[in-house]
Design an enzyme around this catalytic site. Structure first.
Site, PDB file in Angstrom:
ATOM      1  N   HIS B  93      54.581  47.144  42.560  1.00 21.83           N
ATOM      2  CA  HIS B  93      55.142  48.099  43.513  1.00 21.83           C
ATOM      3  C   HIS B  93      55.934  49.125  42.727  1.00 21.83           C
ATOM      4  O   HIS B  93      56.706  48.775  41.831  1.00 21.83           O
ATOM      5  CB  HIS B  93      56.063  47.383  44.502  1.00 21.83           C
ATOM      6  CG  HIS B  93      56.875  48.320  45.339  1.00 21.83           C
ATOM      7  ND1 HIS B  93      56.307  49.347  46.076  1.00 21.83           N
ATOM      8  CD2 HIS B  93      58.222  48.406  45.567  1.00 21.83           C
ATOM      9  CE1 HIS B  93      57.256  50.009  46.701  1.00 21.83           C
ATOM     10  NE2 HIS B  93      58.415  49.472  46.410  1.00 21.83           N
ATOM     11  N   HIS B  95      57.700  53.468  43.026  1.00 19.44           N
ATOM     12  CA  HIS B  95      57.945  54.684  43.814  1.00 19.44           C
ATOM     13  C   HIS B  95      57.425  55.882  43.020  1.00 19.44           C
ATOM     14  O   HIS B  95      58.074  56.928  42.993  1.00 19.44           O
ATOM     15  CB  HIS B  95      59.446  54.836  44.104  1.00 19.44           C
ATOM     16  CG  HIS B  95      59.979  53.828  45.066  1.00 19.44           C
ATOM     17  ND1 HIS B  95      60.567  54.178  46.258  1.00 19.44           N
ATOM     18  CD2 HIS B  95      59.988  52.471  45.031  1.00 19.44           C
ATOM     19  CE1 HIS B  95      60.945  53.072  46.904  1.00 19.44           C
ATOM     20  NE2 HIS B  95      60.609  52.026  46.178  1.00 19.44           N
ATOM     21  N   ASP B 118      35.750  55.242  40.172  1.00 17.00           N
ATOM     22  CA  ASP B 118      35.600  54.263  39.087  1.00 17.00           C
ATOM     23  C   ASP B 118      36.421  53.006  39.368  1.00 17.00           C
ATOM     24  O   ASP B 118      36.173  51.953  38.765  1.00 17.00           O
ATOM     25  CB  ASP B 118      36.047  54.881  37.759  1.00 17.00           C
ATOM     26  CG  ASP B 118      34.969  55.781  37.141  1.00 17.00           C
ATOM     27  OD1 ASP B 118      33.791  55.640  37.508  1.00 17.00           O
ATOM     28  OD2 ASP B 118      35.316  56.633  36.304  1.00 17.00           O
ATOM     29  N   HIS B 169      57.318  54.844  52.444  1.00 15.55           N
ATOM     30  CA  HIS B 169      57.884  54.018  51.389  1.00 15.55           C
ATOM     31  C   HIS B 169      57.215  54.273  50.031  1.00 15.55           C
ATOM     32  O   HIS B 169      57.772  54.998  49.216  1.00 15.55           O
ATOM     33  CB  HIS B 169      57.779  52.544  51.836  1.00 15.55           C
ATOM     34  CG  HIS B 169      58.466  51.568  50.956  1.00 15.55           C
ATOM     35  ND1 HIS B 169      58.813  50.305  51.358  1.00 15.55           N
ATOM     36  CD2 HIS B 169      58.854  51.648  49.662  1.00 15.55           C
ATOM     37  CE1 HIS B 169      59.403  49.666  50.368  1.00 15.55           C
ATOM     38  NE2 HIS B 169      59.436  50.460  49.341  1.00 15.55           N
ATOM     39  N   TYR B 227      29.379  49.990  32.009  1.00 12.70           N
ATOM     40  CA  TYR B 227      30.446  50.685  31.267  1.00 12.70           C
ATOM     41  C   TYR B 227      31.122  49.696  30.327  1.00 12.70           C
ATOM     42  O   TYR B 227      31.328  48.541  30.683  1.00 12.70           O
ATOM     43  CB  TYR B 227      31.465  51.258  32.248  1.00 12.70           C
ATOM     44  CG  TYR B 227      32.582  52.025  31.583  1.00 12.70           C
ATOM     45  CD1 TYR B 227      32.480  53.388  31.365  1.00 12.70           C
ATOM     46  CD2 TYR B 227      33.739  51.374  31.177  1.00 12.70           C
ATOM     47  CE1 TYR B 227      33.514  54.094  30.762  1.00 12.70           C
ATOM     48  CE2 TYR B 227      34.777  52.066  30.558  1.00 12.70           C
ATOM     49  CZ  TYR B 227      34.657  53.429  30.362  1.00 12.70           C
ATOM     50  OH  TYR B 227      35.679  54.121  29.754  1.00 12.70           O
TER      51      TYR B 227
END
Lengths: 229, 229, 229, 229
Positions: B93, B95, B118, B169, B227
């Site tokens: 998480h 910001h 991708d 958020h 790839y």
């Protein structure tokens, strides 16, 4: 070949140094017209692990001549460009933020200023979308072909307008060698940023007049160039 | 457990290195399915003071198994995701500026280009707003539940679209382990920036065609991936 | 006093480190309520030449108590804030790019997300323009008074909304001490950037709901705070 | 002359350090009124290869007095400015991103805030487009003449408004010496960025009131200046 590998290695390492790539999202190749061999970054190798010795040497038919690693997944795109245009000696592909945003908007990059005219004689073209058949088929080769198609439609020497934006994807840039290709990729990124800002400052922004465009381009290119030593 | 702590520590330290966090505004956890334990950053600890030893080890019920510090205030959100989706092995998480701006605009992030395809098979969803009751109640747990709700509505495997924006958020991002979760968070931030720029360049910008989206996603994922090495 | 000088020195040096100042465009002060003395950066001194010993110690009447250099030209603004609000222990002024742009647009900064709500309980106010008389008179003192006026009109404790934008000029930010003031200035700059981007992504962007704003603010502030160790 | 060469060398090196130039896209000169000599960067030399000893010394007629390299291709522009305005002692030209974008939009830079008013007494003018004849003729000299024309039309001392944007090209900035010219170029770039953001935040953004503009400009300039030591 060792010399070309060193050059291509250095050109690849310039990409993260110039902020043009995140992770492994870019690759540089160089072509040696004499031997007919291309040197290219191996697929998915981190830049910090790159080494001249793990670059891949190939011929223009796509055969690996030297190297233990798989070449870049974009190899077929590079090969098409070298096949079509003998004057190209180096190619770079990135997902650099500003140029890629123009590609995602499916817009050609207008020539708004002398910064761009010092390197690009015209706006930088954007390809048409590939068809579903082209995507399902030999996708990377077809990406190369649509770049060639975009360039040929402009009837301009490839080194006079050394980049094309692939719609929805990102820029392919080239030069007479790998170092120059990366240099042009940096120019493209800077001018892509400035062009967006220019449009934000003026909804009626106009491309540079032909006279000043010519002056700047030929100040740095051709027999009458007078920039530099 | 020592190995997971080291991995989660390294993944946390990658956040400031990649410019995804200011101060302590982010956290990474990793989950070991065998032992059933999660390792997570302690709450409010500066990255320069972080150490594998001050990470917190917990079970999926939220009991602290090891560690003297309080776990991240977002712990309950992480736990809901691990409980709902067995394939998730790492969560992050942040910001980060560009992804958070999309979350603040309460908009899902459109899939405009191959850079995103991708890693993400679709647009990145944005949750509904939490109700006042959900906020007043077990807020962090309810944040986890609304992320799960957003994901389930899409009927897509979580690792095929490894992020959700929480409205007002910021982003939660995951992967098969902590390192991959952070990698995906970097991709999300880059594509969030490019998507905003793309819209500024074209008011009629359209999501990538399905055919090329599929090509790029499956070039890097699944049994036909080609790839990398 | 030596301890406060060291703290204020460190807080000043944090400004260029965090990218909030160019050249000498910023200053930090700290106030020691016990002695009644303020320590502030000297005027026009380059950050690389700054030293705890060349900071200026003053009383709240504006008398220099210690130091051979002239105090910041914004000293009178700092003094008004310390006089009006006993809870303020540190003040910072910068011309940081994003916050200053809001000030130049004469707009208050809306509270669009939890990043801001973790530190600011409301939108960040913008002062009215100073009158020509206020400008011609004791300009820096009047700047302080108009900040105080803006804050008082909001009927909110200064530490619950620790910044005001001065119209046409830039941000003043504070905290319970100099370090916290700089921390808040960094938060303001990040949120000023995200708020502009949020508006670009959605013309109907709305401030955060009161419930989630409260949740985030009080998660970090007051007796029920549960963020951190 | 050795002292001026050192000063001009240092001012040139400040350009990449401050992020104002990519590759060789910029140049600084300094003028010594006593000897009548100008020192300028050689054309196309990389900053990492620059040295006080490879700078070029010239008189105002454009004769090379000292140095083995060709002077900057923009030399004739610099010379026109020194000839027209005796108070100018240093000149810098860059293609810095934000200022160049205003030039490409063919817009003058409005004076929106005190950051700009601390250095510029008015908006920064933008030249008219050069005619095709002016471009085909002595282009760099004519660029200098159109800068002089733009400045004279404003009836303001050159050091009170030390920059002009050349339409479609980029900024020329000056000062009483080379160091101050670079300082002003940094200010111009910051304020060009903030002005664009200000307009994005408010379509009705207005220039700073004359009273506060005067206050800030004269706080740093002239006999009543009180900023600094």
């Amino acid at each position: 070949m060792e010399r070309l590998k060193t050059k291509v290695y250095e050109a690849n390492m310039e990409l993260p140094f110039r902020g043009l790539v995140t992770y492994t999202w870019g690759n540089v190749s160089g072509f040696d017209r004499e031997s007919g061999y291309m040197v290219i970054k191996p697929s998915g190798v981190k830049y910090e692990d790159l080494d001249p010795e793990n670059l891949v040497v190939m011929d223009l038919k796509g055969n690996v001549v030297e190297g233990r690693l798989k070449p870049s997944s974009d190899t077929a795109t590079h090969l098409e460009l070298y096949r079509a245009f003998p004057e190209i000696g180096g190619i770079v592909h990135t997902h650099s933020v500003w140029a890629t945003s123009w590609a995602q908007a499916c817009r050609e990059l207008p020539l708004y200023g002398t910064t761009q005219a010092d390197y690009f004689y015209e706006s930088v073209g954007c390809t048409r979308q590939l068809t579903d058949e082209e995507i399902a088929g030999d996708y990377e080769k077809n990406t190369g072909l649509v770049i060639v198609e975009t360039l040929l439609a402009r009837k301009i020497p490839p080194l006079h307008n050394p980049a094309v934006l692939v719609a929805g994807h990102g820029p392919f840039v080239w030069g007479s060698n790998a170092e120059e290709a990366v240099h042009n990729a940096v120019v493209l990124e800077e001018t892509a940023k400035m062009a967006l800002l220019t449009e934000q400052l003026s909804q009626s922004a106009k491309p540079l007049k032909a006279a000043i465009r010519d002056r700047h381009f030929y100040r740095k290119h051709g027999t009458n160039a007078y920039y530099g030593q």
